[in-house]
Design a protein around this motif. Structure first.
Motif, PDB file in Angstrom:
ATOM      1  N   HIS A  36       0.750  -1.105  -0.068  1.00  0.00           N
ATOM      2  CA  HIS A  36      -0.157   0.071   0.087  1.00  0.00           C
ATOM      3  C   HIS A  36       1.013   1.299  -0.135  1.00  0.00           C
ATOM      4  N   ARG A  37       0.725   2.057  -0.907  1.00  0.00           N
ATOM      5  CA  ARG A  37       1.423   3.543  -1.062  1.00  0.00           C
ATOM      6  C   ARG A  37       0.119   4.409  -1.213  1.00  0.00           C
ATOM      7  N   LYS A  38       0.526   5.578  -0.453  1.00  0.00           N
ATOM      8  CA  LYS A  38      -0.448   7.007  -0.528  1.00  0.00           C
ATOM      9  C   LYS A  38      -0.260   7.592  -1.829  1.00  0.00           C
ATOM     10  N   ASP A  39      -1.209   7.676  -2.829  1.00  0.00           N
ATOM     11  CA  ASP A  39      -1.144   8.607  -3.994  1.00  0.00           C
ATOM     12  C   ASP A  39       0.206   8.482  -4.594  1.00  0.00           C
ATOM     13  N   GLU A  52      -2.739   2.625  -5.709  1.00  0.00           N
ATOM     14  CA  GLU A  52      -2.340   2.585  -4.059  1.00  0.00           C
ATOM     15  C   GLU A  52      -2.064   1.336  -3.625  1.00  0.00           C
ATOM     16  N   ASN A  53      -3.019   0.077  -4.029  1.00  0.00           N
ATOM     17  CA  ASN A  53      -2.940  -1.143  -3.352  1.00  0.00           C
ATOM     18  C   ASN A  53      -2.465  -2.053  -4.527  1.00  0.00           C
ATOM     19  N   ASP A  96       7.797   5.206  -3.918  1.00  0.00           N
ATOM     20  CA  ASP A  96       7.108   5.926  -3.467  1.00  0.00           C
ATOM     21  C   ASP A  96       6.816   7.242  -4.361  1.00  0.00           C
ATOM     22  N   ASN A  97       6.009   8.152  -3.959  1.00  0.00           N
ATOM     23  CA  ASN A  97       5.840   9.397  -4.566  1.00  0.00           C
ATOM     24  C   ASN A  97       6.698  10.550  -4.410  1.00  0.00           C
ATOM     25  N   GLU A 125       4.600  12.347   2.077  1.00  0.00           N
ATOM     26  CA  GLU A 125       3.462  11.431   2.578  1.00  0.00           C
ATOM     27  C   GLU A 125       4.380  10.517   3.521  1.00  0.00           C
ATOM     28  N   SER A 126       3.564   9.843   4.441  1.00  0.00           N
ATOM     29  CA  SER A 126       4.181   8.863   5.257  1.00  0.00           C
ATOM     30  C   SER A 126       4.651   7.623   4.140  1.00  0.00           C
ATOM     31  N   GLN A 155       5.115   3.818   2.556  1.00  0.00           N
ATOM     32  CA  GLN A 155       4.350   2.798   2.307  1.00  0.00           C
ATOM     33  C   GLN A 155       4.535   1.505   3.408  1.00  0.00           C
TER      34      GLN A 155
END
Length: 418
Positions: free
Chosen positions: A59-62, A71-72, A398-399, A404-405, A407
């Motif tokens: 899972h990654r945020k945006d 995201e998933n 990640d982005n 963001e926090s 993954q």
């Protein structure tokens, strides 16, 4: 009666044939693996295999990486499927190993890839010489088989800094009761299996399955020394410590030194020089284990594209420590923390993209020690993972455009060895 006599004669002739085969004295059976051997023990073939079936969820945020990134991401994969052929010829001092891995990823459609292919000569008195293709002596995590790790995957730190592929060369070794030394000269020691690269514009590739004209180095050396303060050498073939096992303590240190060949290493024409150091400590407590390592790498004349502009050199480092504890004879809990600095920030990024700050924890269920083992673990990044991302470990990129926090990833894997 004539028909019966004919049948008897056929049976006796078949029995004579089987007896003649038995007279050769060849043996076959199971001895920690299937084997075929001559009666005098001078020729032996061992056949072994490894299967790792894994289900993973990331899972990654945006993420916003690679177009329509999700995201998933979740699903099954064959993390490893390997065959090993080993043994000796002429006499037990002439040893060999050939192994292949069948990739479970779609880009190579499950084709077999040659990994180990070497001849090892034992001269006695602790000295041996190995020539061919094998992993260079450097980071301990990567010199321990993937079948004998504590977690589902090796650390992201080792996959970034370590000898991730196989090298072609020669290695001289000396082993005594309390210490061992390995020195290797090769055509190239690859580092960083992940897509982000090792942090310089002109990477050194491995010499795995390459012709002599395809080398990407002018020279490549690796050396590792180990001091066994307590225990036996065999107990350090894995990253765990079984209940009832004696106390063991192993201290190791290693280095790499190599220079890129500009003609083959890349179009930029740079001749990167790489110097790396690592040190580690392993402790077995008979039902509990601790392991810690530190790694440093300096790359010069590399056009690293680090920071605000192009730099000629970069110094990278990181550390990790992990431990496990058996709560029953078959169930072991574990945790690992790792931190790294790649020094390869993306220009104008709103946060550090070159850092690794991650925690992994989980459980092993041993049905028959490592022969049949089920491992489940969970990894969380405390900051976005960019430079250290590694799809092999189910850790994606990640982005880079927003802070963001990090993954998180859930992995569960069944291993079977034969």
């Amino acid at each position: 009666a004539t028909e019966i006599r004919g049948i008897v004669q056929d049976v006796l002739a078949d029995a004579d044939t089987r007896a003649s085969l038995q007279s050769s004295g060849a043996t076959a059976g199971w001895d920690n693996g299937f084997f075929l051997a001559s009666s005098d023990g001078n020729f032996r073939l061992n056949i072994d295999g490894q299967v790792q079936v894994r289900w993973a969820w990331n899972h990654r945020k945006d993420p916003n990486v690679g177009g329509n990134a999700e995201e998933n991401n979740w699903g099954f994969e064959l993390a490893r499927t390997k065959l090993f052929f080993s043994g000796h010829v002429v006499d037990p001092s002439w040893q060999y190993m050939v192994s292949m891995a069948f990739s479970g990823t779609s880009n190579v459609n499950g084709f077999a890839n040659l990994q180990n292919a070497y001849v090892n000569k034992d001269f006695g008195n602790g000295f041996s010489l190995r020539v061919g293709q094998f992993r260079a002596p450097y980071m301990r995590e990567l010199n321990v088989s993937s079948a004998n790790q504590l977690t589902v995957e090796r650390s992201l730190l080792s996959n970034y800094f370590g000898q991730t592929d196989y090298s072609q060369g020669a290695m001289l070794s000396y082993a005594a009761d309390a210490f061992a030394v390995h020195v290797m000269y090769s055509d190239g020691i690859a580092q960083s299996a992940n897509g982000a690269g090792p942090g310089w514009a002109n990477p050194i590739l491995s010499s795995q399955n390459s012709p002599f004209t395809g080398r990407t180095t002018d020279y490549a050396f690796s050396a590792r020394g180990e001091f066994k303060a307590a225990g036996t050498w065999s107990q350090f073939d894995d990253m765990t410590s079984w209940r009832g096992e004696d106390f063991g303590l192993l201290i190791g240190a290693a280095m790499i030194w190599e220079k890129a060949n500009s003609a083959n290493a890349g179009a930029a024409g740079d001749e990167a020089r790489v110097f790396g150091l690592t040190a580690d400590v392993s402790a077995d407590f008979g039902g509990a284990n601790l392991f810690g390592s530190f790694v440093y790498r300096h790359v010069s004349d590399a056009n690293t594209n680090a920071g605000a502009g192009n730099e000629d050199s970069v110094s990278q480092w990181g550390f990790m420590f992990q431990g496990g504890f058996f709560i029953t004879d078959e169930i072991e809990i574990f945790a690992r923390y790792e931190y790294g600095q790649a020094k390869t920030d993306v220009n104008n990024a709103p946060f550090a993209t070159d850092r690794l700050n991650a925690l992994t924890f989980g459980v092993n269920w041993y049905f028959a020690r490592e022969t049949v083992k089920w491992t489940t673990d969970f990894t969380v990044g405390f900051n976005p993972i960019i430079a250290f991302a590694d799809p092999q470990a189910n850790i994606l990129t990640d982005n880079t455009t927003q802070k963001e926090s990090g993954q998180f990833a859930l992995r569960t894997q069944l291993q079977l060895l034969f």
